[in-house]
Enzyme design. Structure first.
Site, PDB file in Angstrom:
ATOM      1  CG  ASP A  62      -1.868   1.035   1.267  1.00  0.00           C
ATOM      2  OD1 ASP A  62      -2.115   1.651   0.068  1.00  0.00           O
ATOM      3  OD2 ASP A  62      -2.689   1.330   2.243  1.00  0.00           O
ATOM      4  CG  ASN A 108      10.632  -4.391  -6.115  1.00  0.00           C
ATOM      5  OD1 ASN A 108      11.122  -3.044  -6.520  1.00  0.00           O
ATOM      6  ND2 ASN A 108      11.078  -5.082  -5.183  1.00  0.00           N
ATOM      7  CG  PHE A 112      11.769   4.822  -3.346  1.00  0.00           C
ATOM      8  CD1 PHE A 112      11.501   3.525  -2.881  1.00  0.00           C
ATOM      9  CD2 PHE A 112      12.798   5.477  -2.659  1.00  0.00           C
ATOM     10  CE1 PHE A 112      12.153   2.942  -1.835  1.00  0.00           C
ATOM     11  CE2 PHE A 112      13.504   5.009  -1.525  1.00  0.00           C
ATOM     12  CZ  PHE A 112      13.390   3.862  -1.371  1.00  0.00           C
ATOM     13  CB  SER A 187      15.242   0.851  -1.900  1.00  0.00           C
ATOM     14  OG  SER A 187      15.060   0.445  -3.333  1.00  0.00           O
ATOM     15  CG  ASN A 189      15.107  -1.579  -6.948  1.00  0.00           C
ATOM     16  OD1 ASN A 189      15.770  -2.350  -7.641  1.00  0.00           O
ATOM     17  ND2 ASN A 189      13.867  -2.496  -6.311  1.00  0.00           N
ATOM     18  CB  THR A 190      16.894   4.777  -4.761  1.00  0.00           C
ATOM     19  OG1 THR A 190      15.397   4.728  -4.985  1.00  0.00           O
ATOM     20  CG2 THR A 190      17.300   6.283  -4.894  1.00  0.00           C
ATOM     21  CE  LYS A 223      12.315  -2.931   4.581  1.00  0.00           C
ATOM     22  NZ  LYS A 223      10.922  -3.199   4.073  1.00  0.00           N
ATOM     23  CG  ASN A 252      13.949  -3.572   1.056  1.00  0.00           C
ATOM     24  OD1 ASN A 252      13.308  -4.152   0.542  1.00  0.00           O
ATOM     25  ND2 ASN A 252      13.919  -2.394   1.282  1.00  0.00           N
ATOM     26  CB  THR A 253      14.537  -6.924  -2.239  1.00  0.00           C
ATOM     27  OG1 THR A 253      15.100  -5.515  -2.532  1.00  0.00           O
ATOM     28  CG2 THR A 253      13.212  -6.682  -2.171  1.00  0.00           C
TER      29      THR A 253
END
Length: 361
Positions: A62, A108, A112, A187, A189-190, A223, A252-253
């Site tokens: 969400d 993924n 963000f 993350s 991915n950033t 995190k 996290n991933t």
């Protein structure tokens, strides 16, 4: 839960991101849920918050606080929204979300994608309904009445020139709105974001976060990624304890790639789901040792059953979070995990979750 195997092929016929948006759209049609009633066996106090059970929904499902009220009806002890950035951003180019069905995993590289903290705050503070007291002739004030424990996961914009300032900006918008705030520096991915896990940068970031919180009662969690070396773990633990944050989410991933069978195994991005379980458990044990049990830990990564949750709790986690397993196990998963967890606690003679935390550390 029993009907989900019949529904799953329909969802899997869509690409992963489209199926997710369809699911969110369906959830919006449901009435708001109620938080689970605290169970004396499963309820636990962490960082000054009373959680009705230790099983939470991780950030990512969400993102924009669209369905957090509905999600609580599925038995989650808490829901974490986000990741949110100060300014809206589109995220990385599509396709960017892949199911690895044979591995019960997900890759993924979302980046963000979100509508920004301001838009999410409006949803978090919107009243559920207007209450009219016609007998007394008064109108109840329109206030946010959160249905349960809600956390907000904060990140930095991809093009930010000052990422610490981004976290501060996000905190200023969300303070007083959520039960806890998560500073997400994990993350993959950033580009460059995980550099904030370096000791000096992390100390500066957490100092700014503590100063920004001031006298607000919101708890602050950090995190971190599972892809950390021993020295980095020791440094993060020392800074987190020194700055007095309220908990660590591990993790996290992962950018690592254990043996995988799916045709999507070589996609770039972060891997989550069942293959992440061994690494996530190992990293949790590392942080339990590094913090000496002085800091609450929240476990994430590869949790798909009550036994998985129990193993993390005995390894040192006070709470657990899941997400990818929902794709494969369905919306009844949280209730199933709690049911099995309660049985396992009783089987081993624990009166409640808190008694079991860290007993295998």
């Amino acid at each position: 839960m029993a009907l989900y195997p019949l529904f799953r092929p329909l969802a899997f016929a869509l690409d992963a991101e489209r199926a997710h948006r369809w699911t969110v759209g369906m959830l919006k049609r449901l009435p708001a849920g109620h938080p689970p009633r605290p169970d004396p066996v499963l309820a636990i106090d962490v960082a000054g918050i009373h959680f009705p059970n230790p099983v939470g929904l991780a950030a990512g499902f969400d993102k924009d606080a669209e369905v957090f009220r509905q999600l609580l009806r599925f038995g989650f002890g808490f829901v974490e929204i986000g990741t949110l950035t100060p300014r809206p951003q589109a995220g990385n180019p599509r396709p960017r979300l892949f199911r690895l069905v044979e591995d019960e995993a997900v890759i993924n590289r979302m980046g963000f994608n979100n509508q920004g903290v301001a838009a999410a705050r409006i949803r978090l503070t919107a009243p559920r309904r207007r209450l009219f007291e016609t007998v007394r002739g008064t109108i109840d004030k329109l206030q946010c009445r959160r249905p349960g424990i809600v956390g907000v996961n904060l990140g930095a914009n991809k093009d930010s020139l000052d990422r610490i300032a981004d976290y501060v900006a996000g905190m200023k918008v969300m303070l007083g709105v959520a039960n806890y705030l998560t500073i997400n520096i994990s993350s993959p991915n950033t580009p460059g974001l995980r550099g904030l896990q370096d000791k000096g940068a992390l100390d500066e970031l957490l100092a700014a976060a503590i100063e920004t919180r001031g006298r607000d009662r919101s708890s602050i969690f950090l995190k971190v990624a599972p892809d950390l070396e021993a020295r980095a773990i020791e440094d993060i633990a020392a800074v987190a304890l020194g700055r007095g944050i309220d908990g660590l989410i591990v993790g996290n991933t992962t950018t690592s790639r254990p043996p995988l069978r799916s045709r999507h195994r070589d996609q770039a991005g972060g891997l989550s789901g069942a293959p992440l379980k061994p690494l996530a458990l190992e990293r949790l044990r590392d942080f339990r040792k590094a913090t000496g049990g002085q800091l609450p830990l929240i476990a994430a990564g590869g949790i798909a059953s009550g036994m998985d949750a129990y193993e993390r709790i005995r390894a040192g986690a006070s709470l657990v979070q899941l997400y990818s397993a929902l794709v494969y196990r369905g919306p009844g998963l949280a209730k199933a995990v709690n049911k099995e967890l309660k049985r396992l606690l009783a089987q081993d003679g624990f009166a409640n979750v808190a008694e079991a935390v860290g007993t295998a550390a």
